[in-house]
Design a protein around this motif. Structure first.
Motif, PDB file in Angstrom:
ATOM      1  N   HIS A 255      17.037  18.169  24.743  1.00  0.00           N
ATOM      2  CA  HIS A 255      18.447  18.523  24.646  1.00  0.00           C
ATOM      3  C   HIS A 255      19.329  17.460  25.293  1.00  0.00           C
ATOM      4  O   HIS A 255      19.016  16.918  26.361  1.00  0.00           O
ATOM      5  CB  HIS A 255      18.707  19.874  25.323  1.00  0.00           C
ATOM      6  CG  HIS A 255      20.155  20.247  25.380  1.00  0.00           C
ATOM      7  ND1 HIS A 255      20.878  20.591  24.256  1.00  0.00           N
ATOM      8  CD2 HIS A 255      21.015  20.297  26.443  1.00  0.00           C
ATOM      9  CE1 HIS A 255      22.116  20.858  24.613  1.00  0.00           C
ATOM     10  NE2 HIS A 255      22.234  20.693  25.926  1.00  0.00           N
ATOM     11  N   CYS A 256      20.456  17.164  24.635  1.00  0.00           N
ATOM     12  CA  CYS A 256      21.467  16.247  25.183  1.00  0.00           C
ATOM     13  C   CYS A 256      22.806  16.970  25.213  1.00  0.00           C
ATOM     14  O   CYS A 256      23.163  17.673  24.259  1.00  0.00           O
ATOM     15  CB  CYS A 256      21.578  14.997  24.310  1.00  0.00           C
ATOM     16  SG  CYS A 256      20.049  14.053  24.179  1.00  0.00           S
TER      17      CYS A 256
ATOM     18  N   PHE B 231      16.417  13.788  19.883  1.00  0.00           N
ATOM     19  CA  PHE B 231      17.457  14.007  20.888  1.00  0.00           C
ATOM     20  C   PHE B 231      18.686  14.625  20.226  1.00  0.00           C
ATOM     21  O   PHE B 231      19.185  14.113  19.220  1.00  0.00           O
ATOM     22  CB  PHE B 231      17.850  12.685  21.556  1.00  0.00           C
ATOM     23  CG  PHE B 231      16.727  12.038  22.315  1.00  0.00           C
ATOM     24  CD1 PHE B 231      16.492  12.361  23.642  1.00  0.00           C
ATOM     25  CD2 PHE B 231      15.887  11.116  21.699  1.00  0.00           C
ATOM     26  CE1 PHE B 231      15.448  11.776  24.343  1.00  0.00           C
ATOM     27  CE2 PHE B 231      14.841  10.522  22.385  1.00  0.00           C
ATOM     28  CZ  PHE B 231      14.621  10.859  23.711  1.00  0.00           C
ATOM     29  N   GLY B 232      19.170  15.738  20.798  1.00  0.00           N
ATOM     30  CA  GLY B 232      20.346  16.373  20.235  1.00  0.00           C
ATOM     31  C   GLY B 232      20.694  17.682  20.911  1.00  0.00           C
ATOM     32  O   GLY B 232      20.194  17.999  21.995  1.00  0.00           O
ATOM     33  N   ASP B 233      21.555  18.435  20.258  1.00  0.00           N
ATOM     34  CA  ASP B 233      22.041  19.711  20.778  1.00  0.00           C
ATOM     35  C   ASP B 233      21.034  20.816  20.421  1.00  0.00           C
ATOM     36  O   ASP B 233      20.778  21.072  19.235  1.00  0.00           O
ATOM     37  CB  ASP B 233      23.411  20.013  20.155  1.00  0.00           C
ATOM     38  CG  ASP B 233      24.044  21.280  20.697  1.00  0.00           C
ATOM     39  OD1 ASP B 233      23.350  22.057  21.393  1.00  0.00           O
ATOM     40  OD2 ASP B 233      25.232  21.509  20.413  1.00  0.00           O
TER      41      ASP B 233
ATOM     42  N   ARG C  62      20.089   8.266  24.996  1.00  0.00           N
ATOM     43  CA  ARG C  62      18.754   8.755  25.369  1.00  0.00           C
ATOM     44  C   ARG C  62      17.689   8.223  24.403  1.00  0.00           C
ATOM     45  O   ARG C  62      16.561   7.914  24.811  1.00  0.00           O
ATOM     46  CB  ARG C  62      18.752  10.287  25.374  1.00  0.00           C
ATOM     47  CG  ARG C  62      19.664  10.932  26.427  1.00  0.00           C
ATOM     48  CD  ARG C  62      18.966  11.101  27.773  1.00  0.00           C
ATOM     49  NE  ARG C  62      17.750  11.888  27.653  1.00  0.00           N
ATOM     50  CZ  ARG C  62      17.715  13.219  27.594  1.00  0.00           C
ATOM     51  NH1 ARG C  62      18.841  13.915  27.635  1.00  0.00           N
ATOM     52  NH2 ARG C  62      16.562  13.856  27.523  1.00  0.00           N
TER      53      ARG C  62
ATOM     54  N   SER D 196      19.126   5.876  14.045  1.00  0.00           N
ATOM     55  CA  SER D 196      20.368   6.644  14.159  1.00  0.00           C
ATOM     56  C   SER D 196      21.276   6.337  12.978  1.00  0.00           C
ATOM     57  O   SER D 196      21.310   5.205  12.484  1.00  0.00           O
ATOM     58  CB  SER D 196      21.098   6.286  15.461  1.00  0.00           C
ATOM     59  OG  SER D 196      22.370   6.923  15.514  1.00  0.00           O
TER      60      SER D 196
ATOM     61  N   ASP E 108      18.158   9.989  16.822  1.00  0.00           N
ATOM     62  CA  ASP E 108      19.443  10.546  17.227  1.00  0.00           C
ATOM     63  C   ASP E 108      19.808  11.634  16.217  1.00  0.00           C
ATOM     64  O   ASP E 108      20.249  11.338  15.101  1.00  0.00           O
ATOM     65  CB  ASP E 108      20.496   9.421  17.241  1.00  0.00           C
ATOM     66  CG  ASP E 108      21.911   9.929  17.422  1.00  0.00           C
ATOM     67  OD1 ASP E 108      22.089  11.099  17.801  1.00  0.00           O
ATOM     68  OD2 ASP E 108      22.845   9.122  17.187  1.00  0.00           O
TER      69      ASP E 108
ATOM     70  N   SER F 292      24.098  11.259  26.068  1.00  0.00           N
ATOM     71  CA  SER F 292      24.283  11.384  24.619  1.00  0.00           C
ATOM     72  C   SER F 292      22.959  11.149  23.910  1.00  0.00           C
ATOM     73  O   SER F 292      22.051  10.484  24.431  1.00  0.00           O
ATOM     74  CB  SER F 292      25.325  10.382  24.123  1.00  0.00           C
ATOM     75  OG  SER F 292      24.875   9.054  24.348  1.00  0.00           O
ATOM     76  N   SER F 293      22.838  11.690  22.718  1.00  0.00           N
ATOM     77  CA  SER F 293      21.606  11.550  21.949  1.00  0.00           C
ATOM     78  C   SER F 293      21.299  10.092  21.626  1.00  0.00           C
ATOM     79  O   SER F 293      20.137   9.682  21.613  1.00  0.00           O
ATOM     80  CB  SER F 293      21.698  12.375  20.663  1.00  0.00           C
ATOM     81  OG  SER F 293      22.903  12.103  19.963  1.00  0.00           O
TER      82      SER F 293
END
Length: 327
Positions: free
Chosen positions: A54-55, A37-39, A79, A94, A7, A75-76
Motif C-alpha cells: 500500500h502507498c 504498489f498502489g492504493d 516506491r 509505469s 506503479d 507514492s507508488s
C-alpha cells in the motif's frame, strides 16, 4: 523467476487497466512475479504471484516531476523505483507522469557508469512490420554529439537482444541523407558514428523514410525525437478520422466501409506502437519502462512483457559492458 515492480496508480485509466494487464501477464507466463504498489482500497486482484504494498500518495500527471518525487516519498512511483534500486525487483513499469518517471530513474535508480545522459527509446511500427527503435524520445531536449554516440551504442545492444537483429543498421536523423547535411550537432555526431567500426552506421536518414524501415535504430536529440513521435501520432489519427468521415458520407460509402472494416482495423492495429511495449529509459542502472499514459490493458501487458524479456536477455549487463568499452 523475473520480478517486476509496477506503479498501479500511473496512467489515465489506472488502476483498472494496470490490473488488467498484470492479470494477462500472469496468465501468459508462469515465471514472473509482480511487486505492486498502489492504493489498497482500489486493489482487487488475488494472485499468489503478486506482492501488494500500500502507498498513501500518488504522483499525478500535472505534478512537477522533481518536486513530486522529492515530496511524495510514499507514492507508488517512488516506491516502485526504490524497489529496483535496492534489488527487490528486476525491472519497473509505469504509465504515469513521464517527467516524474524519468526523474525517479535518474535520482533514485541512478545512471550507468559512463553514461552522460539517459535516453528514452521507443520501438515504432513500419510498413513492413519490422519496426525500428527511435531515441531519444524526450528525456533530454538538448544533446551533445557524444550523447548521440552513446544512444547509438545502447540502441544497438537493445536491437540485438530484444529485436533479435544480428547487426542492426544505425541511422542518424537529419534533414537530408548527404554526409555534410544538418546543424553542428548532427554533423559532429555523424563523424563520431562513422568512426565506430563496431556499429553498422549507414549514415543520415530522413523523417519521411522512418516508417519505410530506413534503419533499425535511429538516433536524435530528445527535442526532435519527441516532435517526430507526436507528428506520427497526429498524422495517423488524422488519417483515420478523415477516412471515417469519408466512409460514412452516404449509403454507398457505408456499404464499402462494412466490407473494409476488418482490413481497416488491421491497419489501425499495425500503427499502434504500444503493441511493441513501452518506452525504455536507456542509460540507467536498472530497467525502467514507461507505458503510454492512455494505455489499455493490452498495452500494459506489452510493456510488462517487454520488461520481462529485457531482464531475461541481460540487456542491462550488456549495456554496462558496451558503454564502458566505448567510453
Amino acid at each position: 523467476m523475473v520480478k517486476i515492480a509496477v506503479d498501479m496508480m500511473g496512467g489515465d485509466n489506472a488502476p483498472d487497466v494496470v490490473l488488467e494487464g498484470i492479470q494477462m501477464l500472469l496468465e501468459e507466463y508462469e515465471d514472473v512475479e509482480i511487486l505492486l504498489f498502489g492504493d489498497k482500497n482500489k486493489y482487487h486482484l488475488n494472485h499468489d504471484r503478486i506482492q501488494f504494498q500500500h502507498c498513501s500518495e500518488v504522483i499525478v500527471m500535472d505534478d512537477e516531476p522533481v518536486r513530486a518525487i522529492r515530496r511524495k516519498k510514499d507514492s507508488s512511483m517512488v516506491r516502485m523505483a526504490e524497489a529496483v534500486k535496492y534489488g527487490e525487483a528486476d525491472a519497473c513499469v509505469s504509465a504515469g507522469n513521464t517527467g516524474a518517471l524519468m526523474s525517479s530513474g535518474l535520482f533514485i535508480v541512478g545512471r550507468l557508469p559512463g553514461v552522460e545522459r539517459p535516453a528514452l527509446a521507443l520501438t515504432l511500427p513500419t510498413v513492413d512490420d519490422k519496426g525500428f527503435i527511435l531515441l531519444d524520445m524526450g528525456a533530454n531536449a538538448d544533446a551533445k554529439p557524444e550523447h548521440l554516440e552513446q544512444y547509438a551504442v545502447m540502441g544497438n545492444v537493445y536491437a540485438q537482444a530484444i529485436r533479435k537483429i544480428d547487426r542492426p543498421t544505425i541511422g542518424l536523423l537529419n534533414i537530408g541523407t548527404e554526409d555534410k547535411k544538418g546543424n553542428i550537432l548532427t554533423r559532429e555526431a555523424f563523424t563520431l558514428l562513422k568512426a565506430k567500426d563496431q556499429l553498422n552506421f549507414i549514415g543520415n536518414v530522413e523523417a519521411k523514410d522512418l516508417l519505410f524501415s530506413a534503419a533499425d535504430v535511429v538516433v536524435t536529440d530528445g527535442f526532435t525525437g519527441n516532435m517526430v513521435l507526436k507528428s506520427l501520432e497526429g498524422t495517423a489519427n488524422s488519417i483515420f478520422k478523415m477516412l471515417k468521415v469519408q466512409l460514412t458520407k452516404n449509403v454507398k460509402n457505408k456499404l464499402a466501409a462494412g466490407v473494409l472494416k476488418k482490413d481497416m482495423n488491421l491497419v489501425k492495429d499495425k500503427m499502434d506502437y504500444s503493441e511493441y511495449g513501452g518506452a525504455v529509459l536507456f542509460g540507467l542502472n536498472g530497467i525502467v519502462i514507461k507505458a503510454h499514459g492512455s494505455s489499455n490493458g493490452r498495452a500494459i501487458f506489452s510493456a510488462l512483457r517487454q520488461a520481462k524479456e529485457t531482464v531475461e536477455m541481460n540487456v542491462l549487463e550488456t549495456m554496462k559492458r558496451e558503454v564502458v568499452q566505448n567510453d
